[in-house]
Write an enzyme that holds these catalytic residues in place. Structure first.
Site, short mmCIF file in Angstrom:
data_model
loop_
_atom_site.label_atom_id
_atom_site.label_comp_id
_atom_site.label_asym_id
_atom_site.label_seq_id
_atom_site.Cartn_x
_atom_site.Cartn_y
_atom_site.Cartn_z
N ASP A 127 0.82 -1.21 0.00
CA ASP A 127 0.00 0.00 0.00
C ASP A 127 0.87 1.27 0.00
OD1 ASP A 127 -2.48 1.29 0.05
OD2 ASP A 127 -3.26 -0.03 1.59
N TRP A 162 -3.15 3.26 -5.78
CA TRP A 162 -4.43 3.84 -6.20
C TRP A 162 -4.33 4.66 -7.49
CZ3 TRP A 162 -2.59 6.44 -1.46
CH2 TRP A 162 -2.62 5.58 -0.35
N GLY A 163 -3.36 4.33 -8.35
CA GLY A 163 -3.23 5.06 -9.63
C GLY A 163 -2.52 6.40 -9.50
N ASP A 184 -10.38 3.17 -3.48
CA ASP A 184 -11.05 1.97 -2.94
C ASP A 184 -12.46 1.78 -3.50
OD1 ASP A 184 -8.78 1.84 -1.49
OD2 ASP A 184 -9.77 1.58 0.45
C1 GAL Z 1 -6.23 1.07 1.24
C2 GAL Z 1 -6.29 0.07 0.12
C3 GAL Z 1 -7.35 -0.96 0.46
C4 GAL Z 1 -7.00 -1.63 1.78
C5 GAL Z 1 -6.81 -0.59 2.87
C6 GAL Z 1 -6.30 -1.18 4.17
O1 GAL Z 1 -5.26 2.01 0.97
O2 GAL Z 1 -6.59 0.72 -1.06
O3 GAL Z 1 -7.46 -1.91 -0.57
O4 GAL Z 1 -5.83 -2.38 1.61
O5 GAL Z 1 -5.90 0.42 2.46
O6 GAL Z 1 -6.11 -0.22 5.17
#
Ligand code: GAL
Length: 378
Positions: A127, A162-163, A184
Site C-alpha cells: 500500500d 491507487w493510480g 477503494d
Molecule cells: C487502502 C487500500 C485498500 C486496503 C486498505 C487497508 O489504501 O486501497 O485496498 O488495503 O488500504 O487499510
C-alpha cells in the site's frame, strides 16, 4: 518471476476490514476449496491490513502477528492455506504506517521481506499510506520489489498506490506484477462504474506480466461488510464482473465467500468470462463506439483471444433500456470479409449466428451482454 495471467483470489478487506483472525482465514480457505473457487482459478488467499501488532518487536525490529488474532502465528496460517492447495498473500505498506495505522515497511523493506518469506507467503499487497517525503514512490516500490526478489521464494508483488503519481509510467519497471489503478471500491453501482470508467482509456498499460488492478470485486456483498454501503443488485454484479473480465483486471473476490449466495457464486465461477479474463495471449482490450441514438451511456469492448475468437462486451450503464449497436467494421471485419459470426452468450451459454455487419441489441437498464465470437466462413 513471470506471472502469465491476471492473478485470481480472495482478500479479507472488503468484508472484514480490520476484524480479521485465524478462524475467519481458515474458514475462508475451506470455503474456497469446498465451493469450487480454487478449481475455478481463485488460488490466492490474501490477508489485508491490520494483521500485526501496533509496534515492531523492539529487539529484532520485525513485524509481529497479533497473537490475539493469530494465536498460532502466521506460519501456521500459511501451512493451513498451503495444505488446502491455495497460495498465501499478505499486506504491508510503503509508508511509515499502514493505512490502518499499523507499522509500515518504510526503511524495513528487506527485513520485512525476509519475515514474509519465513511466514511462507506467495503474494504481497503493498500500500501507499503515510509515505515519507524523503524519497519517491518509484524508489519505494523498487525497494520492496528488490527485497522480495532477494528472498528464496517466488512472491507475486501487488502494488497498491491507487493510480497516483502516474503509476502507469513506472510501475512495470519496479518488478510489480499487478498495480492498483483506482481508489477503494465500495459496494454500490455509481462507485463501481466510476472506477471502471476511469480505466477505459488506460487499457494500453495493462500488459501480460503486470496487470491493471481495478480493485477487489464486491460481487456477492449485497451491502454487507466493511465496504458494504448501499449494495448492488445481481445485475449490477454481472456488469461489474463482466467489466473486470473484459478489461483483464485481476479477479480478487471480496465478499464473505463462506456465505455467498448461489447466483453470485455461479457468476464468479462463470467459465466463459474467466476464460476471457485469463486468455493466455493477454491482448489489450479496445473500445469501439456504440452506434445508437438511444443510448448515451453505453460502452462496447473487444478483446482478441488466443484461438482466433474475440470477446465482445456490450454494457448499458444508463437508467433506461437502450439499443446498443456494435459495428464489426470497427473490430476490423469489413462487410466484404466473407465471414459470419458464431456467438456464444457468456452468461447463458446459448449459441447463435450473426450474419450481418453489426450486432444490435436491446439491453435493459444497467445491463450487459458478453459474447465469445468465432468468425467463420459464410
Ligand atoms: C487502502 C487500500 C485498500 C486496503 C486498505 C487497508 O489504501 O486501497 O485496498 O488495503 O488500504 O487499510
Amino acid at each position: 518471476m513471470v506471472v502469465n495471467k491476471a492473478p485470481m483470489g480472495w482478500n479479507t478487506w472488503n468484508t472484514f476490514g480490520p476484524n480479521i483472525n485465524e478462524k475467519i482465514i481458515m474458514e475462508a480457505a475451506d470455503a474456497m476449496v469446498e465451493k469450487g473457487l480454487l478449481d475455478a482459478g481463485y488460488e490466492y488467499l490474501v490477508i489485508d491490513d491490520c494483521w500485526s501488532l501496533k509496534q515492531r518487536d523492539p529487539v529484532t525490529r520485525r513485524l509481529v502477528a497479533d497473537p490475539v488474532k493469530f494465536p498460532n502465528g502466521m506460519k501456521a496460517v500459511a501451512d493451513y492455506i498451503h495444505s488446502k492447495g491455495l497460495k498465501f498473500g499478505m499486506y504491508s505498506c510503503a509508508g511509515v504506517r499502514t493505512c490502518g495505522d499499523y507499522p509500515g515497511s518504510f526503511d524495513h523493506e528487506f527485513i520485512d521481506a525476509e519475515t514474509f518469506a519465513e511466514f511462507g507467503i506467495d503474494f504481497l499487497k503493498y500500500d501507499y499510506c503515510y509515505r515519507s517525503s524523503s524519497t519517491t514512490g518509484p524508489i519505494l516500490y523498487h525497494r520492496m520489489a528488490n527485497a522480495l526478489r532477494a528472498t528464496s521464494r517466488d512472491i507475486v508483488f501487488s502494488a497498491c498506490n491507487w493510480g497516483k503519481d502516474d503509476v502507469y509510467s513506472w510501475i512495470r519497471s519496479t518488478g510489480a506484477h499487478l498495480y492498483r489503478s483506482t481508489g477503494d471500491i465500495l459496494d454500490n453501482f455509481p462507485r463501481v462504474k466510476e472506477l471502471a470508467t476511469s480505466q477505459f482509456d488506460k487499457q494500453c498499460y495493462n500488459t501480460p506480466g503486470c496487470y491493471n488492478d481495478m480493485d477487489m470485486l464486491t460481487v456477492g456483498m449485497f451491502g454487507k461488510g466493511h465496504a458494504g454501503t448501499e449494495g448492488c443488485t445481481i445485475n449490477d454484479y454481472k456488469i461489474q464482473f463482466g467489466l473486470w473480465c473484459m478489461l483483464g483486471s485481476p479477479l480478487i473476490l471480496g465478499c464473505d465467500i463462506r456465505n455467498i449466495d448461489d447466483e453470485s457464486l455461479k457468476l464468479i465461477k462463470n467459465e466463459h468470462l474467466i476464460a476471457i479474463n485469463q486468455d493466455i495471449e493477454g491482448r489489450q482490450t479496445f473500445q469501439i463506439s456504440s452506434k445508437s441514438w438511444s443510448c448515451h451511456d453505453a460502452a462496447i469492448f473487444v478483446r482478441k483471444l488466443e484461438n482466433g475468437d474475440f470477446a465482445l462486451g456490450m454494457f448499458n450503464f444508463a437508467d433506461r433500456a437502450a439499443t446498443v449497436v456494435a459495428m464489426f467494421d470497427e473490430v476490423g471485419y469489413p462487410a466484404n470479409c466473407g465471414l459470419k459470426f458464431e456467438l456464444t452468450d457468456c452468461f447463458t451459454g446459448e449459441k447463435s449466428i450473426c450474419d450481418s455487419d453489426s450486432l444490435s441489441l436491446y439491453i435493459e437498464s444497467r445491463g450487459t451482454r458478453i459474447y465469445r465470437v468465432k468468425p467463420v466462413k459464410r
